[in-house]
Design a protein around this motif. Structure first.
Motif, short mmCIF file in Angstrom:
data_model
loop_
_atom_site.label_atom_id
_atom_site.label_comp_id
_atom_site.label_asym_id
_atom_site.label_seq_id
_atom_site.Cartn_x
_atom_site.Cartn_y
_atom_site.Cartn_z
N SER A 72 -21.09 12.17 -1.79
CA SER A 72 -19.69 13.06 -2.03
C SER A 72 -19.79 14.14 -0.66
O SER A 72 -18.67 14.37 -0.54
CB SER A 72 -20.26 13.81 -3.41
N SER A 73 -20.96 14.61 -0.19
CA SER A 73 -20.72 15.49 0.92
C SER A 73 -20.33 14.86 2.08
O SER A 73 -19.53 15.46 2.80
CB SER A 73 -22.34 15.90 1.26
N GLU A 74 -20.67 13.66 2.52
CA GLU A 74 -20.10 12.97 3.47
C GLU A 74 -18.76 12.56 3.30
O GLU A 74 -17.88 12.70 4.44
CB GLU A 74 -20.94 11.70 3.74
N ALA A 75 -18.27 12.34 2.09
CA ALA A 75 -17.03 12.00 1.70
C ALA A 75 -15.92 13.28 1.92
O ALA A 75 -14.72 13.36 2.64
CB ALA A 75 -16.56 11.55 0.49
N ALA A 76 -16.74 14.49 1.55
CA ALA A 76 -15.87 15.68 1.69
C ALA A 76 -15.59 16.06 3.10
O ALA A 76 -14.50 16.57 3.57
CB ALA A 76 -16.60 16.87 0.99
N LEU A 77 -16.80 15.68 3.97
CA LEU A 77 -16.68 16.26 5.48
C LEU A 77 -15.43 15.30 6.05
O LEU A 77 -14.51 15.78 6.88
CB LEU A 77 -17.99 15.95 6.12
N VAL A 78 -15.46 14.11 5.60
CA VAL A 78 -14.26 13.12 6.19
C VAL A 78 -13.11 13.68 5.77
O VAL A 78 -12.13 13.74 6.66
CB VAL A 78 -14.63 11.64 5.85
N ARG A 79 -12.87 13.82 4.57
CA ARG A 79 -11.46 14.61 4.12
C ARG A 79 -10.92 15.70 4.74
O ARG A 79 -10.02 16.19 5.12
CB ARG A 79 -11.61 14.67 2.66
N THR A 80 -12.16 16.57 4.95
CA THR A 80 -11.94 17.91 5.86
C THR A 80 -11.40 17.86 7.04
O THR A 80 -10.48 18.40 7.56
CB THR A 80 -13.19 18.85 5.83
N LEU A 81 -12.03 16.72 7.96
CA LEU A 81 -11.73 16.56 9.39
C LEU A 81 -10.27 15.59 9.31
O LEU A 81 -9.56 16.28 10.17
CB LEU A 81 -12.73 15.43 9.87
N LEU A 82 -10.20 14.77 8.47
CA LEU A 82 -8.69 14.37 8.37
C LEU A 82 -7.75 15.27 7.84
O LEU A 82 -6.42 15.34 8.57
CB LEU A 82 -8.77 13.17 7.14
N ASP A 83 -7.99 16.29 6.98
CA ASP A 83 -6.93 17.40 6.87
C ASP A 83 -6.62 17.90 8.01
O ASP A 83 -5.33 18.86 8.19
CB ASP A 83 -7.26 18.32 5.96
N GLN A 84 -7.55 18.08 9.24
CA GLN A 84 -6.98 18.69 10.25
C GLN A 84 -6.25 17.96 11.52
O GLN A 84 -5.91 18.45 12.49
CB GLN A 84 -8.44 19.19 11.00
N LEU A 85 -6.08 16.78 11.09
CA LEU A 85 -5.14 15.89 12.11
C LEU A 85 -3.90 16.05 11.49
O LEU A 85 -3.28 16.63 10.49
CB LEU A 85 -5.61 14.15 11.99
N THR B 177 -17.77 16.98 16.18
CA THR B 177 -18.88 17.73 17.08
C THR B 177 -18.83 19.02 16.96
O THR B 177 -19.74 19.77 16.91
CB THR B 177 -18.59 17.11 18.58
N GLN B 178 -17.80 19.61 16.77
CA GLN B 178 -17.40 21.07 16.38
C GLN B 178 -18.08 21.28 15.33
O GLN B 178 -18.77 22.57 15.20
CB GLN B 178 -16.05 21.33 16.64
N VAL B 179 -17.75 20.61 14.09
CA VAL B 179 -18.47 20.98 12.91
C VAL B 179 -20.06 20.91 12.93
O VAL B 179 -20.70 21.78 12.28
CB VAL B 179 -17.92 20.04 11.78
N ALA B 180 -20.47 19.93 13.72
CA ALA B 180 -22.14 19.85 13.65
C ALA B 180 -22.76 20.90 14.62
O ALA B 180 -24.19 21.38 14.43
CB ALA B 180 -22.38 18.23 14.37
N SER C 149 -10.37 9.57 18.41
CA SER C 149 -11.02 10.57 19.53
C SER C 149 -10.89 12.09 18.91
O SER C 149 -11.81 12.82 19.03
CB SER C 149 -10.37 10.35 20.73
N ARG C 150 -10.02 12.50 18.38
CA ARG C 150 -9.65 13.77 17.71
C ARG C 150 -10.75 14.14 16.60
O ARG C 150 -11.31 15.09 16.68
CB ARG C 150 -8.33 14.09 17.49
N LEU C 151 -10.89 13.05 15.78
CA LEU C 151 -11.83 13.20 14.82
C LEU C 151 -13.03 13.41 15.35
O LEU C 151 -14.06 14.17 14.93
CB LEU C 151 -11.95 12.00 13.88
N ARG C 152 -13.69 12.60 16.41
CA ARG C 152 -14.97 12.82 17.02
C ARG C 152 -14.96 14.40 17.64
O ARG C 152 -16.19 14.88 17.56
CB ARG C 152 -15.22 11.84 18.16
N VAL C 153 -14.05 14.87 18.23
CA VAL C 153 -14.33 16.25 18.87
C VAL C 153 -14.20 17.11 17.42
O VAL C 153 -15.28 17.98 17.62
CB VAL C 153 -12.85 16.46 19.38
N LEU C 154 -13.49 17.03 16.65
CA LEU C 154 -13.79 17.87 15.42
C LEU C 154 -15.21 17.86 14.79
O LEU C 154 -15.77 18.54 14.28
CB LEU C 154 -12.46 17.40 14.33
#
Length: 205
Positions: free
Chosen positions: A140-153, A201-204, A194-199
């Motif tokens: 659930s945590s991993e899915a939530a992170l993906v959704r959070t990153l997608l929301d920033q696109l 990295t910023q979260v990590a 590529s944008r997702l990878r940048v985002l």
């Protein structure tokens, strides 16, 4: 009305929905409109798989998301069947017609979720072999992170990735839905990832 296993069986010879090539769903729709029940069942089976993935990706943040996605996918199939007599091929693929219906149903579900109670499963008769609480929490945590990153696109990039990754459409199919060439889809997908990878990295950091 409930979609039966007969519809799913109608496309069991294919590995997945939407693999029939350009215009395949449109051809099924045309035959279904002429009274071909086998084409209708095959069409609904393909639409059900395609739309369910789309709904899961779009509704993942809602409480009871899996239940909601199932219900909305069913509603989209029924709405597609109901709207089929009014469908006209005007140059856009049938997938775009379906995703247009899905977009409205998803918006309705998002509005209703604010007021609706969270559905719960009935007590099972057999032992629960699903992942335990820790595994579910990690997933659930991993899915939530993906959704959070997608929301920033940007919305266009987010929609493209959902169609390509979550729904599993090919670059050509995605291009037909979004009005792009398959080459443009691949370029946009590369930029979005590529944008997702940048985002990420910023979260990590």
């Amino acid at each position: 009305m409930t979609l039966t296993s007969d519809a799913a069986a109608a496309t069991s010879h294919r590995k997945d929905a939407g693999t029939g090539g350009p215009g395949y769903l449109g051809e099924l729709a045309s035959r279904a409109m002429q009274g071909d029940t086998a084409a209708r069942d095959a069409l609904l089976a393909d639409v059900r798989v395609m739309v369910h993935r789309y709904c899961r990706a779009r509704l993942g943040r809602l409480p009871g998301a899996e239940h909601v996605a199932d219900d909305v996918a069913q509603e989209v199939c029924l709405a597609t069947l109901h709207a089929l007599p009014r469908y006209r091929d005007e140059g856009r693929p049938f997938e775009a017609f379906v995703f247009g219906i899905a977009g409205h149903k998803i918006a309705d579900a998002q509005r209703s979720a604010i007021r609706a109670p969270v559905p719960t499963d009935a007590l099972p008769d057999e032992p629960d072999t699903r992942p335990g609480p820790e595994d579910q929490a990690v997933s659930s945590s991993e899915a939530a992170l993906v959704r959070t990153l997608l929301d920033q696109l940007p919305a266009a990039q987010r929609e493209l990735l959902i169609l390509r990754v979550a729904v599993g459409l090919s670059a050509d199919q995605t291009g037909r839905v979004l009005g792009m060439t398959s080459g443009a889809v691949r370029v946009a997908q590369h930029r979005a990832l590529s944008r997702l990878r940048v985002l990420a990295t910023q979260v990590a950091t």
